[in-house]
Design an enzyme around this catalytic site. Structure first.
Site: not given
Lengths: 323, 323
Positions: A68, A112, A226
């Site tokens: 990704k 997701r 993140d």
């Protein structure tokens, strides 16, 4: 080779049973040895106020692996472009052939992440938790609310707090249109004090949720941290929690929400467990209705693999049924 | 977004002036601070005898950056598939948008590797070097020979040595059809002793070219050692060379042809220079006709960027001229 646009992918996967099962399994794969997740690649473009992350990995037994490429260019909105872009390649783990190019423009990551947050929240919150506070008014405020509402076994009420009143009103209106019980939370402290579940979804670099505001029994799912430098929860709140759950310990302790408490010496590397173990039933999450539980989700490539595999399976079935 | 197949890409870039200039510049970008080349990503698939490398990076000033995903699955030939596959994404360095998907199936890597080897060879060989020995009979034996013949200012004779007589005969026949002066070298030692230029192109994990066989004045371009465990030149030959040139020092000394001499303590990290400096004229390569020079090319993402940029520029010009 299959190529799918965002619109085509949106038709193939939503918050549905198979996709949720794939996301759950992706967390379990991290703890049971099936997940092979190399370190995330990163390249920065300081002159353009942008960066790019490359997440890739394989779940043993899967016919494909996924790469990704997700870019964030933060001056894009001023040009009328979305700040986040993304593309996922699904590649055969048996021959290396590119099986699919998923031009999802970040949809699969958003989805997701939403499902993952809901799965973690439902695994760790009290059974009677009903009052949900969403901190933030961006994309993930929407995805978290919708996925949690869809997967919860009982009606939930959603209160949304955001820095921008206008954006917060807009998301509340959207969620109401979807049939959710949603309202604006004007005051963050008051809303935290009343919430059973707090879900933080901001890119904040300083703590928003104070330990004093959180009552025993609360569950917190922290989605925002993140990358290095981000923090949504007061460090002492992380240290005070009875149960700390990471999607991937190395990531959460290294650069996620738990990293600050660890750097401060308030928790050690054994003071958190991985979500996959809780989902698989091999580790205990919440122990009592008085526990404060925190899930810190940094995002792991196994989730991207699970999404790519699910899309590919469904696209192939659709193709075959047309033949 | 532009999407191009291998056949379309083969029409856009060959061993031509602009492409050669782009490859040369890609080497210079490594030494002059323009190249941003993060560590190569890697994931292995031992059960399928395969692996995948992800090379990515940016050259400051370029409108795009590139991500190359290259897989090698070594049981593929038994299934009638090529062992190497590849795809390159060209992504805007200003907005993160995917500009092009180059489904080149490894062609751009083969081509830039061929051109890169020829550029290094011509920069370091004696001006009167005419006898070229190619060690190996695979894809790069072809690309190295053709690129060197195209770029050399004078006629060269090519002798090819390979383990498989049949494959070696086949490549000689191919090169002859292309108008090259090519013949089979039946004995590696004898051929090394006579060569002005030795180009090694094998995946060997043990030395093929012995120091004793190499006479003063010889230039060697070592293409094969692109990962840990590979070695084509005797370690003492590397140590004996008068000039050692790497495409990227960290890669050559870390896992390339120079790594074995370094591990053995025969050379230090200052005992090699980077090709970009020689090409830019800031570093001296060969000093005399008696020098033994070795170029070790491990492959760097700046070359992939240069190829992607060149393809994209030409595809855009072509598209505009049709409009």
């Amino acid at each position: 080779m299959i190529q799918l646009s965002r619109a085509e992918i949106e038709h193939l996967v939503t918050v549905d049973e198979g996709t949720v099962a794939a996301v759950r399994d992706a967390y379990v794969a991290i703890v049971d040895g099936r997940g092979n997740v190399p370190p995330v690649g990163h390249i920065a473009f300081p002159a353009a106020n942008g960066d790019c992350h490359i997440k890739y990995g394989h779940i043993a037994g899967d016919p494909i692996f996924a790469v990704k490429i997700a870019a964030g260019f933060y001056d894009n909105p001023a040009r009328g472009l979305p700040s986040s872009t993304g593309i996922i390649l699904a590649i055969s783990a048996e021959t290396g052939e590119v099986r699919a190019i998923l031009n999802d423009e970040g949809y699969l990551t958003d989805l997701r992440t939403g499902i993952g947050g809901a799965v973690a929240t439902l695994a760790l919150a009290r059974a009677d938790a009903a009052d949900v506070l969403i901190v933030g008014s961006g994309i993930q405020a929407r995805y978290q609310s919708r996925a949690l509402a869809a997967l919860a076994g009982q009606p939930l009420s959603f209160r949304i707090w955001g820095r921008s009143g206008e954006k917060t009103e807009a998301i509340v209106a959207e969620l109401k249109r979807d049939g959710l019980d949603a309202s604006v939370a004007p005051d963050l402290e008051a809303a935290c004090r009343e919430a059973d579940i707090i879900i933080t979804t901001t890119p904040s670099t300083e703590p928003l949720v104070r330990s004093d505001w959180v009552r025993p029994g609360t569950h917190i799912t922290a989605m925002g941290a993140d990358g290095p430098g981000k923090q949504e929860l007061e460090t002492v709140l992380v240290a005070r929690a009875d149960v700390r759950v990471a999607d991937m310990k190395t990531q959460s302790l290294g650069h996620g929400e738990f990293s600050h408490a660890r750097s401060a010496g308030l928790i050690g590397s054994d003071d958190c467990i991985e979500l996959g173990g809780v989902l698989a039933g091999t580790l205990q999450g919440r122990r009592s209705d008085e526990d404060i539980t925190i899930a810190d989700l940094t995002g792991v490539a196994t989730q991207d693999i699970a999404m790519a595999r699910t899309v590919l399976e469904r696209a192939t079935v659709k193709q075959n049924s047309r033949d």
